[in-house]
Write a protein that holds these residues in place. Structure first.
Motif, mmCIF file in Angstrom:
data_model
loop_
_atom_site.group_PDB
_atom_site.id
_atom_site.type_symbol
_atom_site.label_atom_id
_atom_site.label_comp_id
_atom_site.label_asym_id
_atom_site.label_seq_id
_atom_site.Cartn_x
_atom_site.Cartn_y
_atom_site.Cartn_z
ATOM 1 N N VAL A 150 0.829 -1.212 0.000
ATOM 2 C CA VAL A 150 0.000 0.000 0.000
ATOM 3 C C VAL A 150 0.865 1.264 0.000
ATOM 4 N N SER A 151 2.113 1.124 -0.453
ATOM 5 C CA SER A 151 2.991 2.295 -0.537
ATOM 6 C C SER A 151 3.844 2.181 -1.791
ATOM 7 N N GLU A 152 4.606 3.213 -2.075
ATOM 8 C CA GLU A 152 5.453 3.229 -3.265
ATOM 9 C C GLU A 152 6.860 2.718 -2.962
ATOM 10 N N LEU A 153 7.113 2.315 -1.722
ATOM 11 C CA LEU A 153 8.436 1.845 -1.327
ATOM 12 C C LEU A 153 8.514 0.331 -1.434
ATOM 13 N N VAL A 159 11.938 -2.910 5.131
ATOM 14 C CA VAL A 159 12.417 -3.793 6.194
ATOM 15 C C VAL A 159 13.646 -3.201 6.866
ATOM 16 N N THR A 160 14.507 -2.534 6.094
ATOM 17 C CA THR A 160 15.665 -1.878 6.693
ATOM 18 C C THR A 160 15.239 -0.717 7.579
ATOM 19 N N ARG A 161 14.266 0.061 7.108
ATOM 20 C CA ARG A 161 13.775 1.181 7.917
ATOM 21 C C ARG A 161 13.121 0.700 9.204
ATOM 22 N N PHE A 162 12.309 -0.344 9.097
ATOM 23 C CA PHE A 162 11.610 -0.837 10.280
ATOM 24 C C PHE A 162 12.580 -1.434 11.293
ATOM 25 N N PHE A 163 13.585 -2.154 10.796
ATOM 26 C CA PHE A 163 14.605 -2.670 11.709
ATOM 27 C C PHE A 163 15.387 -1.514 12.351
ATOM 28 N N SER A 343 18.275 5.289 6.347
ATOM 29 C CA SER A 343 18.275 6.407 5.397
ATOM 30 C C SER A 343 19.577 6.464 4.611
ATOM 31 N N VAL A 344 20.687 6.166 5.296
ATOM 32 C CA VAL A 344 21.985 6.192 4.612
ATOM 33 C C VAL A 344 22.060 5.095 3.558
ATOM 34 N N VAL A 345 21.561 3.900 3.905
ATOM 35 C CA VAL A 345 21.577 2.778 2.955
ATOM 36 C C VAL A 345 20.760 3.116 1.713
ATOM 37 N N LYS A 346 19.665 3.839 1.892
ATOM 38 C CA LYS A 346 18.838 4.233 0.754
ATOM 39 C C LYS A 346 19.627 5.096 -0.228
ATOM 40 N N PRO A 352 28.700 0.239 1.136
ATOM 41 C CA PRO A 352 29.519 1.321 1.719
ATOM 42 C C PRO A 352 29.327 1.474 3.224
ATOM 43 N N VAL A 353 28.105 1.251 3.703
ATOM 44 C CA VAL A 353 27.844 1.349 5.143
ATOM 45 C C VAL A 353 28.578 0.240 5.885
ATOM 46 N N MET A 354 28.569 -0.966 5.337
ATOM 47 C CA MET A 354 29.270 -2.084 5.968
ATOM 48 C C MET A 354 30.782 -1.865 5.969
ATOM 49 N N VAL A 355 31.304 -1.313 4.888
ATOM 50 C CA VAL A 355 32.741 -1.019 4.821
ATOM 51 C C VAL A 355 33.121 0.025 5.868
#
Length: 486
Positions: A150-153, A159-163, A343-346, A352-355
């Protein structure tokens, strides 16, 4: 017809049953996520606050450390045998509510901390922990798929945002739990702190990376445990928190059956033994094996922080009453990083975040090996714990999310394996903690981290290669079709 959604190189089938929600359902989904997150924050305010004190308050014969080891030892068995069974019988909501209760004996045992009270209480925590965390992960993953309808995402982003949102609340438990313990332990202390009674040069020699668990409070007054009455007051407050958390889930969260209709999960229609096999069968997957080392590291680095950093650096050099304040800094940094990483992962993608987390964590470990802590260096204790919190948040959010993304439709088994191997890392770290000096433990952490990141890189490279081959096949088929038509 069901639709398929590309998530990290895999396709998640979204059944029509979950596409029938009105747009207003998004608010109800967010309410459920916030209620679960708030309940975990309140519950783990108690558990984290008590856990952080174990290696220092119950240091006699390493009782606190062995209790923590028993928690994660039983958590290993719990993750193998219980999650898919309990979730299939009770559902995610009631699994969470009932397993919260299993943590309460651990707090109650603080009133009379002996091996025959603490170890069984620790085992009870571990038995409840496997189903608890698997139920939480499954709930968030399923509602993210429902929200995506029910969204455009995409479900991957959601799932990343909710976690991230969940772990922001979860890590704030560090703030409240440690604020309670520090306020109680610090109340009425003399203006002259205890740690001034020991020479700073001696502290620098015996604390930090040089610390070994054989030290006593006669050798170092900073290690003297607080009065039993204060520990009992803290425990009473913590028990109240746990009762409140149970009530929040029981009365504030919708059953997951509202969102998983028409969904084929990894436990659907299977008997008890077959449900157990689902968890173990996933270990045959190459991607599951490659993600194990970084999962082991998450458990080991958390165990090091809560047991060894608190004992070897904070308690030894600065005093037990300061543990809570240092852990508050860890909790705040962890919460901010958890909510920010989505937000950064998006913007940058996951790699890059893991590195960044890898480079930062290596730098922290090297700094701890070289640092000679003294009571006058208070700001450095906060910096180290804060930076550690940033790294831990990134590992937790990204590896949790990756586990669900890599194995769509097998979330229960994937998250059960995540908790299984995270617990294995913790129990190993707690088990060897009383026998090794801190510098050796830091070298072990560094080795596991490097192996874990190597496994992650292999997963990413194989995923990219697979998608490249798929795209080339599609292009070849498109060209062949055009040539045939002409």
């Amino acid at each position: 017809m069901p639709s398929k959604e590309n998530v990290g190189g895999n396709f998640i089938e979204v059944k029509d049953g979950r596409s029938n929600f009105l747009p207003s359902e998004r608010w109800r989904i967010m309410k459920n996520i916030l209620m679960i997150s708030f309940a975990f924050m309140v519950h783990f305010t108690a558990f984290m606050g008590a856990s952080n004190l174990q290696s220092s308050v119950n240091a006699d014969k390493s009782l606190g450390t062995f209790t923590l080891a028993s928690i994660y030892g039983s958590l290993i068995l719990s993750n193998i045998f219980l999650p898919v069974l309990m979730i299939s019988w009770l559902g995610c909501k009631w699994t969470i509510s009932l397993t919260f209760i299993s943590y309460m004996p651990f707090i109650a045992a603080q009133f009379y901390p002996k091996f025959f009270t603490m170890i069984p209480a620790g085992l009870a925590v571990g038995l409840g922990g496997g189903p608890l965390w698997c139920a939480k992960c499954t709930y968030l993953t399923v509602v993210s798929e429902a929200y995506a309808s029910v969204s455009e995402l995409s479900a991957d982003v959601l799932v990343t945002r909710f976690f991230g949102l969940f772990f922001m609340f979860y890590q704030m438990a560090q703030v409240w739990g440690n604020l309670i313990s520090s306020a109680v332990l610090s109340y009425g202390l003399d203006a002259t702190p205890v740690n001034n009674t020991i020479n700073s040069t001696l502290v620098a020699e015996i604390c930090g990376a040089n610390f070994c668990a054989a030290q006593t409070d006669e050798e170092n007054p900073n290690l003297k445990p607080p009065p039993a009455e204060r520990i009992q007051l803290i425990s009473g407050i913590y028990l109240g928190c746990m009762v409140f958390a149970i009530l929040v889930v029981a009365f504030g969260v919708d059953s997951l059956t509202r969102y998983d209709r028409g969904r084929s999960g990894s436990t659907t229609g299977k008997s008890g033994l077959k449900l157990l096999a689902v968890t173990l069968k996933l270990l045959k997957e190459k991607r599951q094996l490659l993600i194990l080392p970084i999962t082991l590291f998450i458990g080991a680095e958390q165990a090091f922080l809560f047991a060894d950093f608190n004992a070897a650096f904070v308690s030894c050099a600065w005093g037990i009453s300061n543990i809570g304040y240092v852990m508050i800094c860890y909790g705040v940094a962890n919460a901010i990083a958890a909510i920010s990483t989505g937000s950064v992962v998006k913007l940058t993608g996951r790699t890059p975040v893991m590195v960044f987390a890898f480079i930062l964590h290596v730098a922290i470990i090297v700094a701890l090996l070289l640092w000679k802590p003294t009571p006058e260096q208070g700001i450095i204790f906060f910096v180290m714990s804060g930076l550690w919190g940033v790294c831990d948040a990134i590992w937790l959010v990204q590896v949790n999310a990756l586990s669900g993304i890599l194995f769509p439709g097998k979330e229960e088994a994937a998250y059960s394996n995540f908790r299984l191997w995270e617990a294995t890392g913790s129990v190993l770290a707690y088990a060897y903690s009383p026998y090794l000096c801190t510098n050796i433990k830091l070298y072990i952490l560094l080795a596991i981290l490097c192996i874990g990141v190597t496994g992650y890189v292999i997963i990413i490279r194989k995923g990219r290669a697979s998608r490249t081959i798929t795209d080339e096949r599609k292009n070849f088929e498109l060209v062949a079709t055009r040539e045939a038509s002409s």
